[in-house]
Design a protein around this motif. Structure first.
Motif, PDB file in Angstrom:
ATOM      1  N   ARG A   1      -6.604   5.869 -10.342  1.00 44.79           N
ATOM      2  CA  ARG A   1      -6.329   4.884  -9.288  1.00 44.79           C
ATOM      3  C   ARG A   1      -4.840   4.758  -8.990  1.00 44.79           C
ATOM      4  O   ARG A   1      -4.446   4.478  -7.862  1.00 44.79           O
ATOM      5  CB  ARG A   1      -6.894   3.511  -9.665  1.00 44.79           C
TER       6      ARG A   1
ATOM      7  N   SER B   1      -8.992   3.575   5.925  1.00 43.88           N
ATOM      8  CA  SER B   1     -10.034   2.620   5.551  1.00 43.88           C
ATOM      9  C   SER B   1     -10.722   2.997   4.252  1.00 43.88           C
ATOM     10  O   SER B   1     -11.249   2.129   3.545  1.00 43.88           O
ATOM     11  CB  SER B   1     -11.072   2.506   6.671  1.00 43.88           C
TER      12      SER B   1
ATOM     13  N   GLU C   1      -9.013   1.414   1.100  1.00 43.64           N
ATOM     14  CA  GLU C   1      -9.112  -0.024   0.853  1.00 43.64           C
ATOM     15  C   GLU C   1     -10.028  -0.268  -0.338  1.00 43.64           C
ATOM     16  O   GLU C   1     -10.909   0.541  -0.645  1.00 43.64           O
ATOM     17  CB  GLU C   1      -9.617  -0.736   2.101  1.00 43.64           C
ATOM     18  N   GLU C   2      -9.811  -1.384  -0.999  1.00 45.23           N
ATOM     19  CA  GLU C   2     -10.451  -1.623  -2.287  1.00 45.23           C
ATOM     20  C   GLU C   2     -11.968  -1.533  -2.229  1.00 45.23           C
ATOM     21  O   GLU C   2     -12.603  -0.936  -3.104  1.00 45.23           O
ATOM     22  CB  GLU C   2     -10.027  -2.990  -2.840  1.00 45.23           C
ATOM     23  N   ASP C   3     -12.574  -2.096  -1.180  1.00 45.58           N
ATOM     24  CA  ASP C   3     -14.037  -2.068  -1.126  1.00 45.58           C
ATOM     25  C   ASP C   3     -14.545  -0.652  -0.929  1.00 45.58           C
ATOM     26  O   ASP C   3     -15.575  -0.256  -1.484  1.00 45.58           O
ATOM     27  CB  ASP C   3     -14.570  -2.997  -0.030  1.00 45.58           C
ATOM     28  N   ALA C   4     -13.821   0.161  -0.150  1.00 47.50           N
ATOM     29  CA  ALA C   4     -14.221   1.556   0.044  1.00 47.50           C
ATOM     30  C   ALA C   4     -13.999   2.371  -1.227  1.00 47.50           C
ATOM     31  O   ALA C   4     -14.848   3.198  -1.596  1.00 47.50           O
ATOM     32  CB  ALA C   4     -13.457   2.176   1.208  1.00 47.50           C
TER      33      ALA C   4
ATOM     34  N   LYS D   1      -1.831  -2.114   0.337  1.00 47.88           N
ATOM     35  CA  LYS D   1      -2.770  -2.129   1.450  1.00 47.88           C
ATOM     36  C   LYS D   1      -2.075  -1.670   2.706  1.00 47.88           C
ATOM     37  O   LYS D   1      -2.025  -2.367   3.714  1.00 47.88           O
ATOM     38  CB  LYS D   1      -3.350  -3.541   1.644  1.00 47.88           C
TER      39      LYS D   1
ATOM     40  N   SER E   1     -12.381  -2.303   9.371  1.00 46.82           N
ATOM     41  CA  SER E   1     -13.048  -2.798   8.185  1.00 46.82           C
ATOM     42  C   SER E   1     -13.951  -1.734   7.590  1.00 46.82           C
ATOM     43  O   SER E   1     -14.310  -0.751   8.232  1.00 46.82           O
ATOM     44  CB  SER E   1     -13.895  -4.025   8.535  1.00 46.82           C
ATOM     45  N   MET E   2     -14.338  -1.936   6.343  1.00 47.53           N
ATOM     46  CA  MET E   2     -15.288  -1.030   5.716  1.00 47.53           C
ATOM     47  C   MET E   2     -16.609  -1.038   6.464  1.00 47.53           C
ATOM     48  O   MET E   2     -17.270  -0.008   6.609  1.00 47.53           O
ATOM     49  CB  MET E   2     -15.504  -1.460   4.257  1.00 47.53           C
TER      50      MET E   2
ATOM     51  N   ASN F   1     -14.204   1.379  -4.208  1.00 51.35           N
ATOM     52  CA  ASN F   1     -15.292   1.045  -5.122  1.00 51.35           C
ATOM     53  C   ASN F   1     -16.574   1.797  -4.789  1.00 51.35           C
ATOM     54  O   ASN F   1     -17.432   1.997  -5.663  1.00 51.35           O
ATOM     55  CB  ASN F   1     -15.555  -0.462  -5.103  1.00 51.35           C
ATOM     56  N   GLU F   2     -16.703   2.215  -3.527  1.00 50.16           N
ATOM     57  CA  GLU F   2     -17.879   2.982  -3.111  1.00 50.16           C
ATOM     58  C   GLU F   2     -17.834   4.417  -3.656  1.00 50.16           C
ATOM     59  O   GLU F   2     -18.856   4.983  -4.025  1.00 50.16           O
ATOM     60  CB  GLU F   2     -17.970   3.034  -1.586  1.00 50.16           C
TER      61      GLU F   2
END
Length: 431
Positions: A370, A349, A352-355, A3, A10-11, A357-358
């Protein structure tokens, strides 16, 4: 995935930047028209750009964008320079990284330095993209994404030969010696082990930097290719074809009427060294594809660069053009092209993991891609993007072709590279 971040964004903040307007108050019936020019790289890419424009116009019904794709490469750069001289640039345009500094020096691009804020922070751009964007502390264009040279391989050919797949983890990266040996093992009467090392415009710099070489001096005003490190790389590339017999030359592809990607897809080439943008087309073909980092000469690395989006200094619609530039670097546009396999993100940004995943699509990126994300994010800046002449790429292609295909002496090649690139840089600085 590590990270590593330069800015706390943030996302949610990124999505806010890409889905909200800032400073545009015109009514929907008060339409502003923006002209937008790029190049015709491929039908898939042009369609993706047009789809992105539609999404932007839905968010901003008061702005209409007219897109004109044109010729690429040196012809596109020449058109931009002549249009800049005539003060006839479109409102928004693609600018190739290698011509960005030359065009900016003509005062042809709107300065964007003061446009960044907490909703759109400069520190969110990855280091290679930010280095390309900044010229003596000033910014005149926004990096579109990042793209890097990597190795693609046909898993079916590896399986048939009983050879294990190379690791996609940069920490387990193959050396150039290992790469050559695998290419030789994959080579048969019907199959070449590898293609693409000789198409040096997009892959050479990564190999030179990996071997401890450089392309330019510290202020990028002189070429530094006439060195033992660069010589070793060029000799190795030629040896893969001439000594190992593992690679075809371009005339072979012409003779069979196939592109390099088609050769890989049909199993006539086992591995292809190419840019990360080729994933879009290769994934769409449905082939059984694998990906790995560039083979290492010493340091494990790839290079990162991409074209920029810029605004004409003479635009009559600077606010609307700026909204369009922000959209082009956000999740709604850049994210969609990353998802398709054409690009990789240029924003911390977006790693980052949440992005991730998008935009990560296993049907495109596979299950091992990955492990290469940090490899793209932390890529060394491609030095071609930091020098002032748009001619260097063509000079390298011409001189290395003379060495690879016409048996020009290697020392003459290196001397010609430095002298010709130095002359092109001097000419650009005098204009």
């Amino acid at each position: 995935m590590k990270k590593k971040r330069l800015v706390a964004m943030s996302m949610a903040s990124l999505m806010a930047v890409t889905s909200m307007g800032f400073g545009i108050t015109a009514k929907a019936d008060d339409v502003v028209e923006l002209t937008f020019m790029g190049w015709e790289a491929s039908p898939l890419e042009t369609q993706a750009v047009e789809d992105g424009i539609k999404a932007f116009e839905e968010q901003y019904p008061n702005i209409k964008v007219t897109y004109t794709p044109g010729l690429a490469g040196s012809e596109y750069n020449a058109k931009l320079l002549s249009s800049a001289a005539a003060k006839a640039l479109p409102d928004v345009m693609f600018v190739a990284a290698e011509s960005y500094r030359q065009i900016a020096s003509k005062n042809a691009l709107m300065e964007l330095t003061d446009k960044f804020d907490e909703n759109y922070p400069l520190d969110d751009f990855i280091a290679s993209s930010r280095q390309i964007m900044e010229i003596d502390g000033h910014i005149y264009g926004i990096s579109s994404c990042t793209v890097s040279p990597i190795v693609y391989y046909n898993k079916d050919v590896f399986d048939a030969a009983g050879i294990a797949y190379p690791s996609s983890d940069p920490a387990e990266c193959w050396t150039m010696e290992e790469f050559r040996e695998i290419a030789k093992q994959l080579t048969t009467e019907d199959i070449y082990g590898v293609y693409g090392l000789e198409t040096v415009a997009d892959t050479l710099n990564a190999q030179i930097l990996s071997n401890g070489g450089t392309r330019y001096n510290e202020d990028y005003t002189q070429s530094t290719m006439n060195t033992p490190e660069v010589k070793e790389v060029l000799e190795t590339i030629k040896a893969v074809r001439v000594e190992d017999g593992s690679a075809p030359d371009a005339s072979t592809l012409d003779a069979v009427g196939m592109s390099a990607k088609q050769m890989l897809q049909t199993g006539k080439v086992a591995m292809l060294v190419d840019g990360s943008w080729s994933l879009q087309e290769l994934a769409a073909s449905g082939m059984n594809i694998g990906m790995a980092p560039m083979p290492s000469y010493g340091e494990v690395l790839t290079t990162g660069q991409a074209h920029l989006h810029a605004i004409s200094a003479t635009t009559e619609h600077p606010d609307e053009a700026w909204e369009f530039l922000k959209f082009l670097s956000g999740m709604d546009y850049q994210g969609a092209l990353v998802k398709s396999g054409l690009w990789m993100p240029n924003r911390y940004s977006m790693y980052e993991e949440d992005a991730v995943n998008e935009w990560y699509d296993e049907n495109v990126h596979g299950d091992s891609y990955r492990s290469m994300l940090d490899y793209f994010r932390d890529a060394a800046v491609d030095p071609t993007a930091l020098q002032p002449s748009a001619q260097a790429r063509d000079i390298i292609a011409e001189e290395t072709d003379m060495y690879f295909k016409m048996d020009q002496d290697i020392d003459v090649t290196l001397q010609n590279l430095d002298s010709r690139i130095d002359a092109a840089i001097a000419d650009a600085l005098q204009q």
